[in-house]
Design a protein around this motif. Structure first.
Motif, PDB file in Angstrom:
ATOM      1  N   ASP A   1       0.813  -1.220   0.000  1.00  0.00           N
ATOM      2  CA  ASP A   1       0.000   0.000   0.000  1.00  0.00           C
ATOM      3  C   ASP A   1       0.845   1.268   0.000  1.00  0.00           C
ATOM      4  O   ASP A   1       0.351   2.341  -0.317  1.00  0.00           O
ATOM      5  N   HIS A   2       2.109   1.134   0.392  1.00  0.00           N
ATOM      6  CA  HIS A   2       2.961   2.313   0.428  1.00  0.00           C
ATOM      7  C   HIS A   2       3.541   2.667  -0.931  1.00  0.00           C
ATOM      8  O   HIS A   2       4.273   3.644  -1.052  1.00  0.00           O
ATOM      9  N   GLN A   3       3.281   1.872  -1.935  1.00  0.00           N
ATOM     10  CA  GLN A   3       3.857   2.225  -3.233  1.00  0.00           C
ATOM     11  C   GLN A   3       2.866   2.247  -4.393  1.00  0.00           C
ATOM     12  O   GLN A   3       3.117   2.898  -5.391  1.00  0.00           O
ATOM     13  N   LEU A   4       1.719   1.567  -4.268  1.00  0.00           N
ATOM     14  CA  LEU A   4       0.813   1.481  -5.413  1.00  0.00           C
ATOM     15  C   LEU A   4       0.042   2.788  -5.598  1.00  0.00           C
ATOM     16  O   LEU A   4      -0.554   3.296  -4.654  1.00  0.00           O
ATOM     17  N   PHE A   5       0.079   3.335  -6.784  1.00  0.00           N
ATOM     18  CA  PHE A   5      -0.599   4.618  -6.998  1.00  0.00           C
ATOM     19  C   PHE A   5      -1.169   4.769  -8.401  1.00  0.00           C
ATOM     20  O   PHE A   5      -2.050   5.592  -8.630  1.00  0.00           O
TER      21      PHE A   5
ATOM     22  N   GLU B   1       1.578   0.819 -13.262  1.00  0.00           N
ATOM     23  CA  GLU B   1       2.308   0.664 -11.992  1.00  0.00           C
ATOM     24  C   GLU B   1       3.653  -0.009 -12.266  1.00  0.00           C
ATOM     25  O   GLU B   1       4.686   0.408 -11.725  1.00  0.00           O
TER      26      GLU B   1
ATOM     27  N   PHE C   1       6.129   2.301 -14.075  1.00  0.00           N
ATOM     28  CA  PHE C   1       6.603   3.492 -13.355  1.00  0.00           C
ATOM     29  C   PHE C   1       8.132   3.560 -13.254  1.00  0.00           C
ATOM     30  O   PHE C   1       8.757   4.532 -13.686  1.00  0.00           O
ATOM     31  N   ALA C   2       8.736   2.500 -12.721  1.00  0.00           N
ATOM     32  CA  ALA C   2      10.189   2.518 -12.537  1.00  0.00           C
ATOM     33  C   ALA C   2      10.905   2.447 -13.888  1.00  0.00           C
ATOM     34  O   ALA C   2      11.941   3.095 -14.080  1.00  0.00           O
TER      35      ALA C   2
ATOM     36  N   ASN D   1      11.025   5.830 -15.114  1.00  0.00           N
ATOM     37  CA  ASN D   1      11.971   6.640 -14.328  1.00  0.00           C
ATOM     38  C   ASN D   1      13.419   6.367 -14.731  1.00  0.00           C
ATOM     39  O   ASN D   1      14.242   7.264 -14.734  1.00  0.00           O
TER      40      ASN D   1
ATOM     41  N   LEU E   1      -5.390  -0.557  -6.851  1.00  0.00           N
ATOM     42  CA  LEU E   1      -6.008  -0.403  -5.537  1.00  0.00           C
ATOM     43  C   LEU E   1      -7.174  -1.359  -5.328  1.00  0.00           C
ATOM     44  O   LEU E   1      -7.638  -1.559  -4.215  1.00  0.00           O
TER      45      LEU E   1
ATOM     46  N   TRP F   1      12.531  -4.055 -13.867  1.00  0.00           N
ATOM     47  CA  TRP F   1      13.743  -3.472 -14.460  1.00  0.00           C
ATOM     48  C   TRP F   1      14.983  -4.340 -14.247  1.00  0.00           C
ATOM     49  O   TRP F   1      16.087  -3.923 -14.518  1.00  0.00           O
TER      50      TRP F   1
END
Lengths: 244, 270
Positions: free
Chosen positions: B86-90, B97, B100-101, B104, B134, B152
């Motif tokens: 829950d601290h990373q999914l957005f 998702e 994302f990395a 980046n 979510l 990655w």
């Protein structure tokens, strides 16, 4: 962020201020906030700031307010306000007043966390016969400030580990970079609130209309003395700020 | 190669979290870090990608001092799967998702598509490709958080309590993934309490206690140190306990299942 969160965690100590009744402490803290609000001249702001710092010393909380991370935020914010005000109004005095007021407001709000625990706030609100649910919601919100800040730190760690760089790029990119932090933060906060509500219900919250209290607040002689003293200083300050 | 040299770490209030850590993990190694609550396991692994910098001593990853590199730079080679998804999914969708990395780190579009497809297949998340992360169950969220790191292909993979909330099937899948990762010559560090999961999978255990390293060695040897295991509030694998009780000697290898254990125990009676 973790260090910043430490400023907002209540710590019990044996200071003269923390020995007072929570209602008196809340009143003193409220009086200071009102004084910050009505101070408009530079000497008035500095006087109020001195009052805030004196209270912090009496509450043995000066070191916590002097937390380098909290100070860094204060300095950044006040410098920003100072520069904007100076550029817009071209008045050095008003820029100094506004930035000092910003510091005084933040310090007087933060001192609230140094002198009162969320439980005590709940007690005070209950003694004022405020609605039970409102009291609980308010005290829970206060209690969760440091927890939420730590959540924010964990989220930041998780996203930085996936290559997110918050301090790089154009301002628009930097603002966009906050989305990966905001969404999990809101979601975890909502999940936490809903879990808390369920856990409270599971422990019979709301089962009886009148809940009893483990501790009942009673004013002692020292509380009455402190109350009179703070009212005297507050009245003098108001008189001085508004009518002299 | 991960190298901790005389590492101390103090929390901001000055409480010591790690004390005098000297540790070396070779490329391609598979190790587990164990210890009771508050032993400093998560603090230790956060030093590997530079999220935390040591108060004293140095941490080097592939020869680079983590103090001198940004988290983003180190993260290209070190992936951490945190305990709470829950601290990373957005993101809007599962696919985004995972992407994302990859975005980046500026990877090519072709690589991104390939990796997204591969990890979605591997973690059985293909059917949720366009769903919101979510809305997934907690087990699926955990899988997605692992998938978004594996995407990655970091050289070092750190799994913080990977078995929490995972059923037996997903735990087997996780074992398979760890095996595949080490077969490719990648380093895997697992932080866990779950000795049932680690036994037979991880050849080397590192045990922390109150921020200090108290044991580092072969899994089978460490599991035989009763006092150490009990002192750190860990439970030995049940099959190992049973085998030692019935046969009197430790097996020095793991059992895949109860039938394996039974065969080994009965062998002594032949």
């Amino acid at each position: 962020m973790y260090r910043l969160a430490q400023t907002f965690v209540f710590r019990r100590n044996r200071s003269p201020i923390q020995r007072l009744d929570p209602r008196v402490r809340l009143l003193i803290s409220g009086q200071l906030l009102i004084l910050v609000g009505i101070s408009s001249q530079i000497h008035e702001v500095f006087l109020t700031l001195t009052g805030v710092l004196a209270l912090a010393i009496l509450a043995k909380g000066l070191r916590r307010l002097a937390n380098p991370f909290f100070m860094a935020w204060l300095i950044v914010g006040s410098t920003l306000i100072f520069s904007l005000q100076f550029l817009l109004n071209e008045s050095l005095v008003s820029a100094v007043i506004l930035s000092t007021r910003f510091i005084a407001i933040l310090l007087s709000l933060s001192i609230f966390y140094v002198i009162l625990s969320p439980d005590e706030v709940e007690q005070v609100m209950k003694s004022a016969r405020l609605p039970r649910d409102l009291v609980f919601a308010f005290s829970a919100a206060l209690r969760f400030v440091p927890v939420l800040m730590l959540d924010g730190l964990r989220i930041m760690d998780a996203q930085r580990s996936r290559g997110l760089e918050l301090d790089k790029g154009w301002p628009s990119t930097r603002i966009k970079n906050f989305i990966p932090l905001l969404v999990p933060f809101i979601v975890t906060t909502l999940v936490r609130s809903s879990e808390l509500a369920e856990a409270m219900e599971a422990r019979a919250y709301g089962a009886t209309p009148n809940r009893s209290s483990l501790e009942i607040l009673r004013l002692q002689r020292i509380d009455v003395l402190a109350l009179c003293l703070s009212f005297a200083i507050f009245s003098l300050a108001v008189e001085f700020f508004l009518f002299v | 190669m991960i190298e901790f040299s005389d590492v101390d770490f103090d929390y901001p209030q000055g409480q010591p979290a790690l004390r005098d850590i000297n540790l070396s993990i070779k490329t391609g190694e598979l190790v587990a870090i164990l210890g009771g609550n508050g032993a400093g396991k998560s603090t230790l692994v956060r030093h590997i990608n530079g999220l935390l910098k040591p108060t004293r001593g140095t941490v080097t990853v592939f020869g680079n001092n983590t103090r001198k590199a940004s988290v983003a730079e180190i993260s290209r080679r070190v992936g951490i799967v945190f305990q709470s998804p829950d601290h990373q999914l957005f993101a809007e969708t599962v696919e985004k998702e995972i992407d994302f990395a990859l975005r980046n780190f500026g990877t090519s579009l072709q690589f991104r598509h390939e990796r997204i497809r591969d990890v979605l297949d591997f973690f059985d998340l293909q059917k949720y490709r366009s769903s919101s992360p979510l809305k997934l169950s907690s087990g699926e969220k955990k899988r997605l958080s692992i998938a978004s790191i594996m995407a990655w292909k970091p050289d070092i993979l750190i799994l913080d309590e990977p078995t929490v909330g995972q059923d037996a099937f997903q735990q087997d899948k996780l074992k398979e993934l760890v095996g595949l990762w080490t077969d490719e010559g990648k380093t895997v560090v697992i932080v866990s309490h779950d000795l049932e999961f680690l036994w037979g999978l991880v050849p080397r255990l590192i045990i922390l206690s109150d921020g200090s390293l108290v044991a580092d060695g072969k899994t089978e040897e460490i599991l035989m140190k009763e006092e150490l295991i009990q002192g750190e509030s860990l439970h030995k694998p049940q099959l190992l306990d049973l085998a030692v009780m019935l046969r009197g000697t430790p097996p020095y290898h793991s059992f895949q299942n109860a039938s394996d254990a039974a065969k080994w125990i009965l062998k002594s009676r032949e």
